[in-house]
Scaffold this motif. Structure first.
Motif, short mmCIF file in Angstrom:
data_model
loop_
_atom_site.label_atom_id
_atom_site.label_comp_id
_atom_site.label_asym_id
_atom_site.label_seq_id
_atom_site.Cartn_x
_atom_site.Cartn_y
_atom_site.Cartn_z
N LEU A 61 0.83 -1.21 0.00
CA LEU A 61 0.00 0.00 0.00
C LEU A 61 0.87 1.26 0.00
CD1 LEU A 61 -2.64 -1.01 2.71
CD2 LEU A 61 -2.90 -1.09 0.22
N TRP A 62 0.33 2.32 -0.57
CA TRP A 62 0.89 3.66 -0.48
C TRP A 62 2.28 3.77 -1.12
CZ3 TRP A 62 -3.29 6.07 0.40
CH2 TRP A 62 -4.22 5.56 1.28
N THR A 63 2.43 3.23 -2.31
CA THR A 63 3.72 3.30 -2.99
C THR A 63 3.81 4.48 -3.96
OG1 THR A 63 2.96 1.80 -4.71
CG2 THR A 63 4.12 0.81 -2.83
N THR A 64 2.68 5.08 -4.30
CA THR A 64 2.69 6.19 -5.25
C THR A 64 1.87 7.35 -4.71
OG1 THR A 64 0.77 5.31 -6.43
CG2 THR A 64 2.95 4.67 -7.26
N ARG A 96 7.98 6.16 10.62
CA ARG A 96 7.98 6.75 9.28
C ARG A 96 6.79 6.21 8.49
NH1 ARG A 96 12.87 8.33 7.11
NH2 ARG A 96 12.65 9.30 5.08
N PRO A 97 5.89 7.09 8.06
CA PRO A 97 4.76 6.63 7.26
C PRO A 97 5.19 6.32 5.82
CG PRO A 97 4.66 9.00 7.52
CD PRO A 97 5.83 8.53 8.32
N ALA A 98 4.38 5.55 5.14
CA ALA A 98 4.62 5.27 3.73
C ALA A 98 4.18 6.46 2.88
CB ALA A 98 3.87 4.01 3.30
N ALA A 99 3.19 7.20 3.38
CA ALA A 99 2.69 8.38 2.66
C ALA A 99 2.08 9.35 3.66
CB ALA A 99 1.66 7.97 1.62
N VAL A 100 1.99 10.61 3.25
CA VAL A 100 1.35 11.64 4.07
C VAL A 100 0.33 12.37 3.20
CG1 VAL A 100 1.68 13.78 5.39
CG2 VAL A 100 3.37 11.94 5.56
N GLY A 101 -0.87 12.54 3.75
CA GLY A 101 -1.93 13.26 3.05
C GLY A 101 -2.16 14.62 3.69
N LEU A 160 -4.14 15.29 -1.97
CA LEU A 160 -2.69 15.43 -2.04
C LEU A 160 -2.09 14.46 -1.04
CD1 LEU A 160 -0.25 16.85 -3.29
CD2 LEU A 160 -0.45 18.59 -1.51
N ILE A 161 -1.79 13.26 -1.53
CA ILE A 161 -1.16 12.22 -0.71
C ILE A 161 0.16 11.90 -1.38
CG2 ILE A 161 -1.34 9.88 0.21
CD1 ILE A 161 -4.41 10.17 0.03
N ILE A 162 1.24 12.09 -0.62
CA ILE A 162 2.58 11.96 -1.18
C ILE A 162 3.30 10.78 -0.51
CG2 ILE A 162 4.82 13.11 -1.47
CD1 ILE A 162 2.53 14.38 -3.09
#
Length: 167
Positions: A61-64, A96-101, A160-162
Motif C-alpha cells: 500500500l501507499w507506494t505512489t 515513518r509513514p509510507a505516505a502523508v496526506g 494530495l497524498i505523497i
C-alpha cells in the motif's frame, strides 16, 4: 556513492543474518519503524524492495502519490517529497509513514490552500490513515505546500497524498 532500494535490502539482510533470534525480532521491528522494511495488512514483514507480500501476495500500500491530474507540478511535488524525507530522517523516534496526506484549508487570506497541520499519515499495514499530530509549519514541507497552493489552489474534493521516500 548513492544508495538504492537493493542496497537497503542487502544491508538489512546482512544485519539480520548475524543476529540472534531476539535481536532479529528487534531489528525487523526497527526496520519497519524506519521504513527500511514494510508490514503487510496480514502482519508479515517484507523487504524494502518488494512490492508484494511474501506471505499473502497482497500489493504493498501507499507506494505512489495520489494527486489531481493538473498542470505539471512535478518539481513542486519533488520538493514536497524531499521535505517529507528530511522531516522523518530528522525524527528517527517517529514511525515513518509510507505516505502523508494533506487537507485543504480556507483559513488563509489568499483562499484555499494545502494546510501544514491536520495531515494524515498512511502506513503499509492499513488502507486507513491516522491523524499526524505535528504541524509542518516553518519547514521545507510548508514552503513546498505554499508553492503548490500558489501554483494552482486546491479545489473541493482534491487529494494530495505523497509517498514518503526512505532513501
Amino acid at each position: 556513492m548513492s544508495t538504492d532500494s537493493d542496497d537497503v535490502t542487502a544491508i538489512v539482510n546482512r544485519l539480520l543474518s548475524g543476529a540472534f533470534q531476539y535481536e532479529g525480532t528487534v531489528l525487523r521491528e526497527r526496520a519497519v519503524h524506519s521504513g527500511l522494511m514494510w508490514r503487510c495488512t496480514c502482519r508479515a514483514i517484507n523487504a524494502h524492495d518488494e512490492n508484494t507480500c511474501a506471505k499473502c501476495d497482497a500489493a504493498r500500500l501507499w507506494t505512489t502519490d495520489i494527486t489531481q491530474p493538473r498542470e505539471d507540478e512535478g518539481e513542486l511535488l519533488d520538493d514536497l517529497r524531499e521535505g517529507l524525507k528530511d522531516w522523518f530522517d530528522d525524527r528517527p523516534d517517529v514511525r515513518r509513514p509510507a505516505a502523508v496526506g494533506f487537507r485543504i484549508t480556507t483559513e488563509y487570506d489568499d483562499g484555499p490552500a494545502w494546510a501544514t497541520w491536520g495531515a494524515t499519515a498512511y502506513f503499509t499495514d492499513s488502507p486507513d490513515g491516522l491523524d499526524y499530530p505535528h504541524d509542518f509549519e516553518r519547514s521545507r514541507i510548508a514552503d513546498a505546500l505554499i508553492e503548490i497552493s500558489d501554483s494552482e489552489p486546491p479545489q473541493t474534493g482534491d487529494h494530495l497524498i505523497i509517498a514518503v521516500p526512505v532513501i
